[in-house]
Write an enzyme that holds these catalytic residues in place. Structure first.
Site, PDB file in Angstrom:
ATOM      1  N   LYS A   1       0.833  -1.213   0.000  1.00  0.00           N
ATOM      2  CA  LYS A   1       0.000   0.000   0.000  1.00  0.00           C
ATOM      3  C   LYS A   1       0.867   1.263   0.000  1.00  0.00           C
ATOM      4  O   LYS A   1       0.612   2.191  -0.767  1.00  0.00           O
ATOM      5  CB  LYS A   1      -0.898   0.001   1.251  1.00  0.00           C
ATOM      6  CG  LYS A   1      -1.535   1.347   1.550  1.00  0.00           C
ATOM      7  CD  LYS A   1      -2.347   1.344   2.825  1.00  0.00           C
ATOM      8  CE  LYS A   1      -1.590   1.541   4.108  1.00  0.00           C
ATOM      9  NZ  LYS A   1      -1.283   2.940   4.495  1.00  0.00           N
ATOM     10  N   ASN A   2       1.868   1.295   0.862  1.00  0.00           N
ATOM     11  CA  ASN A   2       2.651   2.528   1.013  1.00  0.00           C
ATOM     12  C   ASN A   2       3.656   2.744  -0.118  1.00  0.00           C
ATOM     13  O   ASN A   2       4.353   3.761  -0.140  1.00  0.00           O
ATOM     14  CB  ASN A   2       3.347   2.560   2.379  1.00  0.00           C
ATOM     15  CG  ASN A   2       2.330   2.815   3.492  1.00  0.00           C
ATOM     16  OD1 ASN A   2       1.180   3.166   3.232  1.00  0.00           O
ATOM     17  ND2 ASN A   2       2.757   2.609   4.731  1.00  0.00           N
TER      18      ASN A   2
ATOM     19  N   ARG B   1      -8.418  -0.574   5.295  1.00  0.00           N
ATOM     20  CA  ARG B   1      -7.613   0.466   4.626  1.00  0.00           C
ATOM     21  C   ARG B   1      -6.326  -0.118   4.080  1.00  0.00           C
ATOM     22  O   ARG B   1      -5.819   0.352   3.075  1.00  0.00           O
ATOM     23  CB  ARG B   1      -7.202   1.560   5.630  1.00  0.00           C
ATOM     24  CG  ARG B   1      -8.309   2.411   6.102  1.00  0.00           C
ATOM     25  CD  ARG B   1      -7.764   3.461   7.011  1.00  0.00           C
ATOM     26  NE  ARG B   1      -6.944   4.385   6.230  1.00  0.00           N
ATOM     27  CZ  ARG B   1      -6.683   5.626   6.607  1.00  0.00           C
ATOM     28  NH1 ARG B   1      -7.164   6.077   7.741  1.00  0.00           N
ATOM     29  NH2 ARG B   1      -5.940   6.412   5.867  1.00  0.00           N
TER      30      ARG B   1
END
Ligand code: EPU
Length: 433
Positions: A32-33, A412
């Site tokens: 994700k990051n 998330r």
């Protein structure tokens, strides 16, 4: 209640029946990051950027909506195999676009569009992110760096307005290691006039992944992964196809699920070279943790040895694994001190773990964890992304049933975590509210 990336509202809960030893192999998603900065970088390109291996996460959907507002076309399609989904972004004219409060408030990483917009269009207007659950998280380093490159910035009605006819290369020394700060300025510098030196730069693998993408787009960057990144500005950048790195935080979470249950788990696709600090602590805790062909494997048979952990910028122990490691240490054979040095308010899982019988005392940024022989299942409230993951781990190891409420926090950053844990033998179901 909170918004999902596609606008729906969910209050799903996880129901976990603990006590099963997890065994087997499961695939780790793209990080994700690393995906979020890559999405921001697409704003710099005069052609499509394709990011391969992108998970379906709420934060990625939210960032996609933001790019849509900024005039980009975004499609997310399945690839030929597992973990091969492709996110395709074709940027449009974002000259007069605004990153609105509604989106920025749900996801601080939105600030990553600031550098690219300013570099490509000479102006940007984005909502200033507020504080968040884990800390105040100012963006002064991003703004100071852009100012040193010649931008004018001001704050009006909660929005940052930045403008520059042409950004110029500059020597910028960060006051502290900042991951998105480094990424934002690295992106801005790609189209600046002259050479930018980013000193005391963050060395996280996600920063290196972004540098690889920018280079594939035609940028001139060297030194990523060291304290100093040098970016020589070019006139324009083109589209590119980029295979995103594996998520080292998700991999660590899956390995800890193996370790906390006394199991044997292989995180396929994980890159051990980005996980040294976590693997070292796992070994010291009495688990075997090794790179194997295609991934990283953890096994534990003996007792959990209590070890101390102090979070630090990469290559130190990641703050994003602190909560999960604390859940593990709750079952240690002694006393463990866990120090959080990156964010000022990242112990919100402690109160919930205590409800399961954990013995944890917090003083400032240190948590003293005295291991107990057993945790007992309880209803728990998830508070932020990594805290939620820590509660799931505790629930997997606890006796009885654990309910984790508000798992929208978890969604998330983890794609269908319950499916992967189920494939390893866990008894975990998502109950729709
Ligand atoms: N800081 C400042 N001023 C700045 C920038 C940072 O004071 O201008 C401070 C922060 O308040 C914090 C420290 O510097 O105390 C480090 O923050 P950093 O900027 O590195 O954090 P970030 O870039 O906002 C990223 C990840 C986080 C992760 C941190 C630390 C992304 C999108 N987010 O945040 O990920 O915890 O680095 O490694 O890359 C998560 O995935 O759960 C998550 C929170």
């Amino acid at each position: 209640m909170d918004e999902t990336g596609n606008g729906a509202l969910t209050l799903d809960i996880f129901v976990i029946k603990g006590g099963t030893r997890l065994t087997g192999a499961c695939r780790v998603s793209g990080a994700k990051n690393a995906v979020l900065p890559a999405m921001a970088a697409s704003l710099l390109a005069e052609g499509p950027v394709e990011i391969v291996g992108v998970p379906r996460l709420r934060d990625i959907a939210t960032f996609g909506r933001l790019l849509g507002i900024l005039g980009a076309e975004v499609t997310h399609e399945g690839g030929a195999g597992e973990g091969r989904e492709v996110l395709r972004i074709l940027s449009g004219d974002a000259r007069n676009a605004v990153a609105p409060y509604d989106l920025v408030k749900t996801m601080r990483a939105s600030v990553l569009v600031l550098g690219p917009l300013l570099a490509r269009y000479g102006r940007a207007r984005i909502s200033l992110p507020g504080g968040c659950a884990i800390g105040a998280r100012p963006i002064d380093q991003h703004l100071r760096g852009l100012e040193l490159m010649g931008a004018k910035t001001s704050l009006s009605e909660g929005y940052i307005e930045a403008s520059a006819d042409l950004l110029s290369g500059a020597a910028i020394t960060f006051d502290m290691k900042t991951v998105t700060g480094t990424e934002n300025l690295m992106m801005a510098a790609t189209l600046a006039k002259g050479t930018t030196f980013l000193k005391n730069a963050a060395k996280e693998p996600e920063v290196c992944d972004l540098a690889r993408l920018l280079r594939a787009m035609g940028a001139d960057i060297e030194g990523e992964g060291t304290d100093e990144i040098v970016v020589r500005g070019v006139r324009s950048l083109h589209g590119a196809r980029h295979e995103v790195m594996a998520d080292r935080i998700e991999a660590a979470t899956l390995l800890l699920a193996g370790a906390i249950t006394g199991g044997d788990v292989t995180a396929m696709g994980a890159d051990a070279s980005t996980m040294d600090a976590v693997l070292e602590k796992l070994r010291r805790s009495g688990a075997d943790a090794d790179a194997v062909p295609g991934g990283v494997r953890v096994r534990r048979e003996g007792p959990i040895r209590s070890v101390n952990v102090k979070t630090a910028p990469y290559p130190g122990f990641p703050t994003d694994v602190q909560a999960q490691f604390m859940a593990y240490m709750c079952l240690g054979d002694g006393f463990s001190v866990i120090s959080e040095t990156i964010f000022e308010n990242r112990f919100m899982h402690v109160a919930e773990l205590r409800r399961m019988g954990a013995r944890i005392d917090v003083s400032g940024n240190m948590a003293a964890v005295r291991g107990v022989p057993e945790l007992s299942g309880a209803p728990l409230m998830a508070t932020d992304l990594r805290a939620s993951a820590s509660l799931v781990l505790a629930g997997l190891a606890a006796s009885g049933t654990t309910e984790v409420l508000r798992i929208y926090h978890l969604d998330r950053g983890y794609e269908a975590l319950e499916h992967r844990l189920t494939s390893l033998g866990a008894d975990i179901v998502r109950v729709k509210e």
